[in-house]
Design a protein around this motif. Structure first.
Motif, short mmCIF file in Angstrom:
data_model
loop_
_atom_site.label_atom_id
_atom_site.label_comp_id
_atom_site.label_asym_id
_atom_site.label_seq_id
_atom_site.Cartn_x
_atom_site.Cartn_y
_atom_site.Cartn_z
N ASP A 257 0.97 -1.39 0.09
CA ASP A 257 0.07 0.12 -0.05
C ASP A 257 0.99 1.23 0.09
OD1 ASP A 257 -2.02 1.88 0.48
OD2 ASP A 257 -2.59 1.30 2.46
N ALA A 258 1.89 1.31 0.71
CA ALA A 258 2.89 2.36 0.81
C ALA A 258 3.49 2.83 -0.21
CB ALA A 258 4.02 2.09 2.06
N GLN A 259 3.46 1.91 -1.37
CA GLN A 259 4.36 2.40 -2.49
C GLN A 259 3.91 3.38 -3.49
OE1 GLN A 259 4.91 -1.55 -4.94
NE2 GLN A 259 5.74 -2.47 -2.88
N ASP A 260 2.47 3.81 -3.48
CA ASP A 260 1.87 4.82 -4.18
C ASP A 260 2.12 6.16 -3.31
OD1 ASP A 260 -0.22 4.46 -2.09
OD2 ASP A 260 -1.45 3.98 -3.47
N GLY A 261 2.69 6.08 -2.03
CA GLY A 261 2.86 7.28 -0.99
C GLY A 261 1.69 7.63 -0.14
N ALA A 262 0.85 6.68 -0.29
CA ALA A 262 -0.24 7.05 0.87
C ALA A 262 -0.68 5.62 1.36
CB ALA A 262 -1.41 7.86 0.08
N LEU A 263 -0.85 5.66 2.64
CA LEU A 263 -1.52 4.47 3.23
C LEU A 263 -3.04 4.53 3.56
CD1 LEU A 263 0.81 3.33 6.28
CD2 LEU A 263 0.55 2.27 4.19
N ASP A 264 -3.89 3.99 2.45
CA ASP A 264 -5.10 4.28 2.46
C ASP A 264 -5.96 3.01 2.01
OD1 ASP A 264 -4.43 3.96 -0.29
OD2 ASP A 264 -5.42 6.15 -0.65
N GLY A 265 -5.06 1.92 2.13
CA GLY A 265 -5.77 0.60 1.70
C GLY A 265 -5.82 0.42 -0.01
N SER A 266 -5.18 1.36 -0.72
CA SER A 266 -5.34 1.12 -2.13
C SER A 266 -4.02 1.13 -2.81
CB SER A 266 -6.11 2.28 -2.61
OG SER A 266 -7.24 2.41 -2.05
N TYR A 267 -3.79 0.56 -3.85
CA TYR A 267 -2.35 0.53 -4.58
C TYR A 267 -2.55 1.40 -5.84
CZ TYR A 267 1.43 -1.41 -7.38
OH TYR A 267 2.65 -1.60 -7.89
N PHE A 268 -2.31 2.44 -5.72
CA PHE A 268 -2.56 3.37 -6.98
C PHE A 268 -3.92 3.34 -7.51
CE2 PHE A 268 1.83 2.45 -7.29
CZ PHE A 268 2.52 3.53 -7.46
N GLY A 269 -4.71 3.86 -6.39
CA GLY A 269 -6.22 3.86 -6.84
C GLY A 269 -6.98 2.55 -6.98
N VAL A 270 -6.31 1.42 -6.93
CA VAL A 270 -6.92 0.07 -6.69
C VAL A 270 -7.03 -0.55 -5.43
CG1 VAL A 270 -7.21 -2.29 -7.67
CG2 VAL A 270 -6.44 -0.32 -9.36
N PRO A 271 -8.01 -1.07 -5.07
CA PRO A 271 -7.90 -1.58 -3.34
C PRO A 271 -6.93 -2.91 -3.42
CG PRO A 271 -10.28 -1.37 -4.19
CD PRO A 271 -9.22 -1.12 -5.43
N GLU A 272 -6.17 -2.54 -2.37
CA GLU A 272 -5.05 -3.60 -2.16
C GLU A 272 -5.61 -4.98 -1.74
OE1 GLU A 272 -2.10 -5.84 -1.13
OE2 GLU A 272 -3.56 -5.44 0.29
N THR A 273 -5.36 -6.01 -2.45
CA THR A 273 -6.11 -7.24 -2.45
C THR A 273 -6.26 -7.69 -0.84
OG1 THR A 273 -5.25 -8.02 -4.54
CG2 THR A 273 -5.85 -9.56 -3.14
N PHE A 274 -5.20 -7.88 -0.34
CA PHE A 274 -5.29 -8.20 1.25
C PHE A 274 -6.19 -7.30 2.13
CE2 PHE A 274 -4.30 -9.03 5.62
CZ PHE A 274 -4.32 -10.51 5.61
N LEU A 275 -5.89 -6.10 1.93
CA LEU A 275 -6.80 -5.11 2.99
C LEU A 275 -8.10 -5.06 2.38
CD1 LEU A 275 -3.97 -2.46 3.07
CD2 LEU A 275 -4.73 -4.00 4.72
N ASN A 276 -8.52 -5.25 1.12
CA ASN A 276 -9.78 -5.25 0.67
C ASN A 276 -10.65 -6.27 1.30
OD1 ASN A 276 -11.60 -3.76 -0.79
ND2 ASN A 276 -11.47 -5.23 -2.42
N GLY A 277 -10.06 -7.47 2.03
CA GLY A 277 -10.69 -8.34 2.67
C GLY A 277 -11.69 -7.79 3.64
N VAL A 278 -11.20 -6.58 4.15
CA VAL A 278 -12.00 -5.75 4.89
C VAL A 278 -12.25 -4.43 4.25
CG1 VAL A 278 -12.55 -5.00 7.63
CG2 VAL A 278 -11.25 -7.00 7.06
N PRO A 279 -13.26 -4.43 3.40
CA PRO A 279 -13.31 -3.39 2.64
C PRO A 279 -13.74 -1.87 3.11
CG PRO A 279 -15.14 -4.50 2.57
CD PRO A 279 -14.28 -5.58 3.01
N SER A 280 -14.09 -2.04 4.60
CA SER A 280 -14.16 -0.58 5.36
C SER A 280 -12.98 0.29 5.69
CB SER A 280 -14.95 -1.11 6.52
OG SER A 280 -14.26 -2.01 7.34
N VAL A 281 -11.80 -0.60 5.29
CA VAL A 281 -10.51 0.10 5.64
C VAL A 281 -9.89 0.40 4.36
CG1 VAL A 281 -10.28 -1.46 7.80
CG2 VAL A 281 -8.90 -2.12 5.37
N VAL A 282 -10.45 0.50 3.34
CA VAL A 282 -10.09 0.95 1.93
C VAL A 282 -10.64 2.26 1.57
CG1 VAL A 282 -9.81 0.16 -0.38
CG2 VAL A 282 -9.56 -1.59 1.22
#
Length: 781
Positions: A257-282
């Motif tokens: 998630d950190a690779q796009d410069g922001a910890l927000d549950g997304s990878y360049f605007g796409v929900p990070e696969t593992f974190l999206n297991g709990v979509p309320s944190v994305v």
């Protein structure tokens, strides 16, 4: 005789007697070495990782986690996760990267899980990484933990154009900016590349024997954040569907998630696969806050756990625990240096009621907006997160966008310095608007200021006010993108209002107007007679669309011109004027490539006594000029259709292979082509039942992928140099990019790959996107 006490903090020179007293006073402190020692001492994780290999790299020679370039020393952690590694004097003053490698005997003390078990920290786990700005000799202390690791991954993906090539990204300013941003999200004052958490106390930790510089409340707050993140990791995996999910999986999702410069549950605007297991944190909440951090704030330490974290300072934390949680709750997730790209207020009334939007990167929860007269710091009027109403307020705050309601300086509850007020008999006061990062929350000691504009003008006049003017290309989502040139050159029969953004070449002149006066104003609109349009000092003639322009016309606006039926007192509104350049004017009354200057003036009829016509030019000093150059649409550079990537016929499991991607560009329809900027390459790889999406932008750092794959290098095929940034030109309109992938031993099957290239005509902002067919290779035993 003189001796030195060395640490990661400033160096202090002391006499030998004082040094001996210090040694006596420190007896029992953590691993104080009375023999000559030059190197680093530290710990991997709170909670700890035991028996893992620790590698120290000279950051100036470091090339990646998959290479040994720059490796200068190694060591191992003990049962408490601590290590001690001697270094040679030639590395004095060098920035260091410390890598804790997973291995067959490494164990993670799983704080927050039932029974606090030790779990394997083995391949294919990712390394944890820490940094030290500068090795000063003697004993420097360094921490390696998930917080330092997310900062490292963000630093390595910062765009080359912003941080410089190769080892320039390890400049102290770049490193500190990333680590300060990381700390702001977790709610701590410590700078994680220079300061360390205090060792916690408790049944699952080694008895604390503090290194003396860790005995402060900032360090216990850092400890709180480390233990809280470990607890949150376990809270998270308890809510996912897979029973085998672990805290280590959560950390690795954060690293990606950190690779796009922001910890927000997304990878360049796409929900990070593992974190999206709990979509309320994305994603982001309605106020711009990172939902991931908002969720972390709901997982505080218990009273007992808080006691473990605060043992080094008798339960004292700085910031306090409520402050830590409040900062996490409103964190933007930003892990980048601040960069201001656009803003939309140049002039504003003394009575405020204007919302300003600042766009860019790296905005943080601790940001403050300052109104200042020149260089006089004493005049500062500050708006921050807790400001409300007439004192100004933040209405939206994400990592890329900050919206601020400008204060009502006439009735604010705060003191307004006399030098911020409009002078008697003057039309306006020129002010600086400054965005300040405040890492220490309640201190400006390490603050960094970013100038938004040096020429904001505040007025107490009551005539209609042109708040801001901007011009650019309208993208498919309706946003305006600033560009140097426009290829919206169309024949007379083209109605600007009929053009479709995302399909056609659509450009707009956008103006914001305020009414600070006591009377409403009707039919506020652009007035061609009062406005000025020119190119190379010669007037450019505009008119509204009729399909049959008058002779000499060069610029055609939509018909009818947008207007505001009634602009009430205190009201602010935006008008968008779509326009095209007339094709028959290009080469005659219009010169291709030369900027056309737009100085718009809006006029309306006041409802006041006598119903006079009033305009934004009634008071000198508030008109704003923008410009756009007409260019030949035929020369627009676009991507050619892509061919499938080139792969080897087969790959032996455990080996590396090259995935080659060929790019080519052409002019839209003409014989010559402008420059095409390659913005990004998105690679999709499916293997062994899992799919990896890699976003490769203008900097690249090795990354772990699904199915045990690891992307090691991304290079330009012809030279082996940096793949991106890359431009294609008339004389060099093709390029081959090579991504090297390493496979994992023991995993076999068919690997499928395709890629999508995104590019932009550098002058006009015209975007083109192409997706390749898929190609296959067999990964064999």
């Amino acid at each position: 005789m003189t001796a030195y006490v060395r640490s990661s903090l400033p160096v202090f020179r002391v006499g030998l007697p004082a040094l001996l007293l210090a040694v006596v006073a420190l007896s029992g402190c953590d691993e104080v070495n009375r023999d000559a020692f030059g190197g680093i001492k530290g710990h991997v994780g709170f909670p700890a990782i035991s028996d893992c290999r620790v590698e120290v790299y000279n950051a100036l020679h470091f090339t990646g986690l998959d290479a040994t370039d720059g490796l200068i020393a190694t060591g191992r952690t003990n049962a408490a996760g601590k290590f001690s590694i001697k270094l040679k004097e030639r590395y004095l003053g060098r920035p260091l990267i410390i890598v804790a490698r997973p291995g067959p005997s490494a164990m993670y003390r799983d704080f927050g899980a039932a029974g606090t078990p030790d779990v394997a920290f083995d391949a294919p786990r990712q390394p944890w990484v820490g940094m030290l700005n500068e090795w000063l000799g003697g004993e420097d202390i360094v921490s390696v933990n998930p917080i330092t690791t997310v900062a490292f991954h963000s630093l390595m993906r910062q765009p080359t154009e912003q941080v410089g090539h190769v080892n320039l990204r390890f400049d102290r300013n770049n490193v500190n900016a990333v680590f300060n941003a990381t700390a702001a999200n977790f709610g701590i004052k410590s700078l994680p590349c220079a300061e360390n958490p205090a060792p916690p106390d408790g049944p699952m930790f080694e008895e604390p024997k503090y290194f003396y510089l860790e005995e402060n409340s900032r360090s216990t707050s850092y400890t709180y954040a480390c233990l809280q993140l470990a607890k949150a990791a376990n809270e998270f995996v308890l809510t996912t569907a897979a029973p085998a999910d672990s805290a280590l999986d959560f950390y690795e999702a954060l690293f990606r998630d950190a690779q796009d410069g922001a910890l927000d549950g997304s990878y360049f605007g796409v929900p990070e696969t593992f974190l999206n297991g709990v979509p309320s944190v994305v994603g982001r909440d309605t106020d711009g806050a990172s939902l991931l951090f908002r969720w972390i704030a709901t997982v505080p330490l218990s009273a007992a756990e808080q006691g473990y974290a605060g043992a080094g300072k008798e339960g004292k934390f700085d910031p306090s625990v409520p402050e830590i949680l409040a900062m996490q709750d409103s964190a933007t997730g930003s892990l980048r240096p601040t960069r201001i790209e656009r803003f939309d207020v140049s002039n504003f009334p003394y009575s405020g009621n204007v919302e300003m939007t600042i766009r860019g990167q790296g905005f943080r929860r601790t940001d403050k907006l300052l109104f200042r007269n020149g260089d006089d710091f004493d005049t500062d009027f500050v708006v921050f997160r807790d400001s409300v109403g007439v004192d100004g307020e933040f209405t939206y705050h994400s990592d890329t966008e900050l919206r601020v309601r400008i204060p009502d300086f006439a009735v604010t509850t705060k003191t307004v310095h006399p030098d911020l007020k409009v002078p008697t008999n003057a039309n306006f006061r020129v002010l600086r608007l400054i965005l300040r990062n405040v890492p220490e929350i309640d201190s400006n000691k390490r603050s960094i200021e970013h100038v938004v504009t040096r020429d904001a003008r505040m007025t107490n006049r009551t005539e209609p006010l042109l708040v801001h003017v901007e011009i650019g290309r309208v993208n498919a989502s309706g946003a305006l993108e600033p560009v140097d040139a426009g290829n919206n050159v169309y024949p007379a029969a083209t109605d600007p209002d009929a053009l479709n953004p995302g399909v056609d070449d659509v450009y707009e002149l956008r103006v914001r107007v305020a009414n600070p006066g006591p009377d409403a104003i009707d039919n506020v609109a652009l007035n061609f007679t009062l406005s000025a349009f020119s190119q190379l000092g010669v007037s450019v003639v505009p008119e509204v669309f009729t399909g049959a322009p008058a002779p000499g016309t060069s610029l055609i606006f939509s018909n009818p011109l947008p207007l505001i039926a009634t602009l009430n007192p205190g009201g602010v509104a935006r008008l968008d004027y779509r326009f095209v350049f007339l094709d028959t004017a290009l080469g005659t009354t219009l010169a291709a490539g030369a900027p056309v200057k737009f100085t718009p003036v809006l006029e309306g009829q006041s409802q006041g006594a006598g119903n006079p016509f009033v305009s934004t030019s009634d008071v000198v000093g508030f008109n704003r000029t923008v410009e756009l150059a007409p260019v030949d649409p035929a020369a627009t550079a676009v991507l050619d259709p892509l061919v499938a990537p080139t792969l080897p016929v087969s790959v032996t499991a455990g080996d590396s292979f090259d995935l080659a991607m060929d790019l080519a560009a052409s002019p839209l329809s003409g014989a010559s082509m402008r420059t095409l900027r390659i913005d990004s390459i998105d690679v999709t790889i499916t293997f062994d039942g899992e799919t990896t999406e890699l976003h490769l932008a203008d900097s690249f750092f090795q990354t772990f992928a699904e199915s045990g794959l690891y992307a090691t290098t991304f290079t330009l095929g012809t030279t082996g140099g940096l793949a991106l940034p890359l431009t294609l030109t008339q004389v060099a309109d093709t390029a081959s990019l090579v991504l090297t992938i390493r496979t994992e031993a023991g995993r076999t099957g068919v690997l499928t790959a395709s890629f999508t290239a995104r590019a932009t005509d550098a002058a006009t902002g015209v975007a083109s996107v192409q997706t390749s067919p898929a190609a296959n290779t067999n990964v064999v035993p």
